[in-house]
Every structure is written in C-alpha cells, then in structure tokens.
Design a protein around this motif. Structure first.
Motif, mmCIF file in Angstrom:
data_model
loop_
_atom_site.group_PDB
_atom_site.id
_atom_site.type_symbol
_atom_site.label_atom_id
_atom_site.label_comp_id
_atom_site.label_asym_id
_atom_site.label_seq_id
_atom_site.Cartn_x
_atom_site.Cartn_y
_atom_site.Cartn_z
ATOM 1 N N SER A 22 -0.911 -38.054 -48.201
ATOM 2 C CA SER A 22 -1.460 -38.907 -46.939
ATOM 3 C C SER A 22 -0.459 -39.165 -46.052
ATOM 4 O O SER A 22 0.738 -39.310 -46.209
ATOM 5 N N PRO A 23 -1.108 -39.549 -44.755
ATOM 6 C CA PRO A 23 -0.060 -39.907 -43.891
ATOM 7 C C PRO A 23 0.873 -40.963 -44.130
ATOM 8 O O PRO A 23 2.034 -40.943 -43.739
ATOM 9 N N ASP A 24 0.464 -42.086 -44.617
ATOM 10 C CA ASP A 24 1.355 -43.237 -45.112
ATOM 11 C C ASP A 24 2.262 -42.867 -46.085
ATOM 12 O O ASP A 24 3.367 -43.161 -45.839
ATOM 13 N N GLN A 25 1.783 -41.888 -47.141
ATOM 14 C CA GLN A 25 2.958 -41.552 -48.075
ATOM 15 C C GLN A 25 4.103 -40.613 -47.136
ATOM 16 O O GLN A 25 5.085 -40.791 -47.759
ATOM 17 N N GLN A 78 4.834 -40.701 -44.148
ATOM 18 C CA GLN A 78 5.668 -41.444 -43.309
ATOM 19 C C GLN A 78 6.752 -42.393 -44.351
ATOM 20 O O GLN A 78 7.948 -42.435 -43.872
ATOM 21 N N GLY A 79 6.160 -42.903 -45.459
ATOM 22 C CA GLY A 79 6.954 -43.542 -46.363
ATOM 23 C C GLY A 79 8.182 -42.796 -46.811
ATOM 24 O O GLY A 79 9.376 -43.217 -46.885
ATOM 25 N N SER A 129 10.631 -42.170 -43.886
ATOM 26 C CA SER A 129 11.472 -43.389 -43.747
ATOM 27 C C SER A 129 12.491 -43.318 -44.767
ATOM 28 O O SER A 129 13.606 -44.004 -44.364
ATOM 29 N N ALA A 152 3.079 -37.196 -38.650
ATOM 30 C CA ALA A 152 3.521 -38.367 -39.328
ATOM 31 C C ALA A 152 5.037 -38.410 -39.567
ATOM 32 O O ALA A 152 5.554 -39.462 -39.437
#
Length: 178
Positions: A120-123, A125-126, A129, A160
């Motif tokens: 997912s985009p959040d994963q 990005q995490g 980071s 992302a």
C-alpha cells in the motif's frame, strides 16, 4: 588468469575514457560464489581493476543485488568504490543499516526493494522513510530502481517514494529514533 588479463585490458581502455565511473556488470550473490571463492578470485580481480581505474581518477561500481550477508565483511575489504544495485531487506537478508556498517567507506546505491513496490502507499512510504533513516547522514548513498517494478505497481509506488524523498531527503538525513 587469462580472463583476468583480458578484463584488465578492458579496464585500461575504460580508464582512458571520459567516464568518471566504470561499472562492472557483476551480479554477485554469496549463495553462488561463497566466502572462500570470493576472497580468492573476486577480491584480487577488483584490486587489479581498481588499481588501473584509480590511477586515472576513476571510480569502480559493481552490481551486487543478491544475498550478501555471508560475504559482507569481504565486500567491505575490497577496493570497490560503489556497491550498486544492493537490494536491502526485505528482498535480501542484509539491511541497509548493516550494509552501511560493513561498508563505511563505500558508496551504496540501493535498488528500492521490489517486494515493497506492491504494498500500500502507506507501507511504501514507511519503508522509504526507514531506508532514509538507515542511510543517515546520507553521504555516499543513492536510491534507485535497478530491477523491474512489478506490473501495475509503478503508478502507486513511485509517487509514494518520491513524496518521502521530497519531504525527508534533504542532507544530512535524520537518524531514526529507536
């Protein structure tokens, strides 16, 4: 010995070019070469090639995207300047942080892990980071895509990753709080 002599001739030609970096189309993985063969065959070859290149002010990069943990210590002892295509965990067993510790004087040019592109985009990005934090302070670090991005993932993954690099990629990179 004949292969080493012929390749050294090629590096002599490359050293006379206008290129700043000469790229060895290596595809290194410890599973295939092993610790002893890497030390016996690869390290002297890298030394011969970099002797030629360094005498002309050139850097040498080698594509090493396989399982490298078993030979990480030896890679750190080579005369290579750039480890290109390094695929950190979760695609291999070696984290970027551990690679930075093992290769403190090397430029590390990572392949953004292929398995993360489908998350997912959040994963994504995490993970991006975390990689930036592991690369801190960021000197001698490049992030790229040196392997194929899984079909259908490009339009989600790349924006992302870009967002994280845009927001957190200024040097010096921040160290992660543990």
């Amino acid at each position: 010995q004949l292969l080493l002599a012929r390749q050294t001739e090629q590096y002599c030609i490359a050293a006379d070019s206008s290129a700043l970096v000469i790229h060895n189309e290596e595809n290194m993985t410890a599973e295939m070469i092993g610790h002893q063969r890497f030390e016996k065959y690869c390290m002297p070859a890298y030394q011969a090639f970099t002797d030629v290149l360094h005498a002309k002010g050139k850097l040498m990069a080698a594509h090493m995207d396989g399982q490298l943990k078993a030979i990480a210590d030896l890679i750190g002892q080579t005369s290579l300047d750039i480890i290109e295509g390094f695929s950190p965990a979760p695609d291999t067993e070696l984290s970027l942080l551990d690679a930075r510790k093992a290769w403190p004087d090397k430029i590390i040019w990572i392949n953004f892990p292929s398995t993360v592109h489908v998350m997912s985009p959040d994963q994504i990005q995490g993970h991006a980071s975390r990689l930036l934090h592991e690369a801190a302070p960021g000197d001698g670090f490049l992030i790229g895509v040196t392997e194929d991005i899984p079909e259908g993932a490009w339009d989600v993954s790349m924006p992302a990753i870009h967002q994280v690099v845009k927001e957190q990629g200024a040097l010096p990179l921040a160290v992660a709080m543990v």
